[in-house]
Design a protein around this motif. Structure first.
Motif, PDB file in Angstrom:
ATOM      1  N   ARG A  33      23.478  23.317   3.368  1.00 39.02           N
ATOM      2  CA  ARG A  33      23.304  22.055   2.640  1.00 39.02           C
ATOM      3  C   ARG A  33      22.664  22.214   1.266  1.00 39.02           C
ATOM      4  N   THR A  34      22.716  23.397   0.687  1.00 41.27           N
ATOM      5  CA  THR A  34      22.137  23.593  -0.641  1.00 41.27           C
ATOM      6  C   THR A  34      23.171  23.378  -1.742  1.00 41.27           C
ATOM      7  N   CYS A  35      24.438  23.484  -1.419  1.00 41.90           N
ATOM      8  CA  CYS A  35      25.503  23.367  -2.402  1.00 41.90           C
ATOM      9  C   CYS A  35      26.088  21.953  -2.368  1.00 41.90           C
ATOM     10  N   ALA A  36      26.301  21.383  -3.543  1.00 44.70           N
ATOM     11  CA  ALA A  36      26.851  20.026  -3.617  1.00 44.70           C
ATOM     12  C   ALA A  36      28.349  20.004  -3.328  1.00 44.70           C
ATOM     13  N   GLU A  37      29.028  21.107  -3.599  1.00 45.11           N
ATOM     14  CA  GLU A  37      30.460  21.182  -3.368  1.00 45.11           C
ATOM     15  C   GLU A  37      30.752  21.474  -1.896  1.00 45.11           C
ATOM     16  N   PRO A  38      31.745  20.787  -1.305  1.00 41.97           N
ATOM     17  CA  PRO A  38      32.073  21.046   0.091  1.00 41.97           C
ATOM     18  C   PRO A  38      32.815  22.368   0.265  1.00 41.97           C
ATOM     19  N   ASP A  39      32.696  22.937   1.449  1.00 37.85           N
ATOM     20  CA  ASP A  39      33.476  24.118   1.808  1.00 37.85           C
ATOM     21  C   ASP A  39      34.859  23.659   2.251  1.00 37.85           C
ATOM     22  N   ALA A  40      35.883  24.425   1.905  1.00 40.87           N
ATOM     23  CA  ALA A  40      37.246  24.108   2.328  1.00 40.87           C
ATOM     24  C   ALA A  40      37.636  25.000   3.496  1.00 40.87           C
ATOM     25  N   ALA A  41      38.380  24.441   4.425  1.00 42.22           N
ATOM     26  CA  ALA A  41      38.866  25.192   5.573  1.00 42.22           C
ATOM     27  C   ALA A  41      40.250  24.677   5.936  1.00 42.22           C
ATOM     28  N   SER A  42      40.952  25.440   6.726  1.00 43.85           N
ATOM     29  CA  SER A  42      42.268  25.043   7.205  1.00 43.85           C
ATOM     30  C   SER A  42      42.178  24.692   8.683  1.00 43.85           C
ATOM     31  N   VAL A  43      43.140  23.923   9.138  1.00 36.60           N
ATOM     32  CA  VAL A  43      43.227  23.630  10.561  1.00 36.60           C
ATOM     33  C   VAL A  43      43.697  24.903  11.258  1.00 36.60           C
ATOM     34  N   HIS A  44      43.105  25.238  12.398  1.00 38.54           N
ATOM     35  CA  HIS A  44      43.457  26.470  13.110  1.00 38.54           C
ATOM     36  C   HIS A  44      44.937  26.456  13.471  1.00 38.54           C
ATOM     37  N   PRO A  45      45.661  27.567  13.264  1.00 39.62           N
ATOM     38  CA  PRO A  45      47.106  27.598  13.517  1.00 39.62           C
ATOM     39  C   PRO A  45      47.508  27.262  14.953  1.00 39.62           C
ATOM     40  N   SER A  46      46.634  27.478  15.918  1.00 36.67           N
ATOM     41  CA  SER A  46      46.987  27.167  17.310  1.00 36.67           C
ATOM     42  C   SER A  46      46.818  25.687  17.632  1.00 36.67           C
ATOM     43  N   SER A  47      46.275  24.911  16.704  1.00 36.43           N
ATOM     44  CA  SER A  47      46.066  23.483  16.910  1.00 36.43           C
ATOM     45  C   SER A  47      47.372  22.719  16.700  1.00 36.43           C
ATOM     46  N   VAL A  48      47.584  21.662  17.476  1.00 35.14           N
ATOM     47  CA  VAL A  48      48.755  20.814  17.252  1.00 35.14           C
ATOM     48  C   VAL A  48      48.643  20.117  15.897  1.00 35.14           C
ATOM     49  N   ASN A  49      47.437  19.920  15.386  1.00 37.15           N
ATOM     50  CA  ASN A  49      47.242  19.295  14.083  1.00 37.15           C
ATOM     51  C   ASN A  49      47.699  20.188  12.932  1.00 37.15           C
ATOM     52  N   ALA A  50      47.846  21.472  13.172  1.00 33.71           N
ATOM     53  CA  ALA A  50      48.264  22.397  12.118  1.00 33.71           C
ATOM     54  C   ALA A  50      49.696  22.131  11.668  1.00 33.71           C
ATOM     55  N   GLN A  51      50.471  21.416  12.461  1.00 32.93           N
ATOM     56  CA  GLN A  51      51.863  21.119  12.117  1.00 32.93           C
ATOM     57  C   GLN A  51      52.016  19.839  11.302  1.00 32.93           C
ATOM     58  N   LEU A  52      50.930  19.063  11.137  1.00 36.61           N
ATOM     59  CA  LEU A  52      51.009  17.774  10.447  1.00 36.61           C
ATOM     60  C   LEU A  52      50.977  17.948   8.939  1.00 36.61           C
TER      61      LEU A  52
END
Length: 111
Positions: A33-52
């Motif tokens: 919580r020291t950085c004002a900019e958010p970290d970016a991440a991807s949805v895990h490839p095994s997730s059904v949400n990764a196809q959206l």
């Protein structure tokens, strides 16, 4: 306990239409919580949400259980969360701010 964390969906449309599933990123506050900019991440490839793609997500907010780093940073066990659920269950004060969201119509910030 198992407390889910929240992330913000970032899926900017392209000239050809909605963001592809590989272009969808989840932004989350860094753990320290020291950085004002958010970290970016991807949805895990095994997730059904990764196809959206960008238009198929039902909410601009996503609850997830854990972040893992393999070839890049992924979020596992993700599910869309409606803003009303955050207002009822997150505690604190949520303020509506125009101009955000997946379609540019709204976003909420904690106060």
């Amino acid at each position: 306990g198992l407390y889910p964390q929240l992330a913000y969906l970032h899926a900017p449309p392209t000239k050809k239409g909605p963001a592809s599933s590989s272009a969808v990123k989840l932004h989350v506050r860094p753990g320290d919580r020291t950085c004002a900019e958010p970290d970016a991440a991807s949805v895990h490839p095994s997730s059904v949400n990764a196809q959206l793609d960008g238009n198929q997500w039902r909410s601009a907010y996503v609850a997830f259980h854990e972040r893992v780093r393999t070839t890049k940073v992924y979020m596992r066990d993700s599910t869309p969360v409606p803003p009303l659920a955050m207002m009822l269950l997150a505690g604190g004060e949520l303020v509506r701010e125009p101009g955000g969201g997946t379609d540019g119509s709204m976003t909420y910030a904690t106060g």
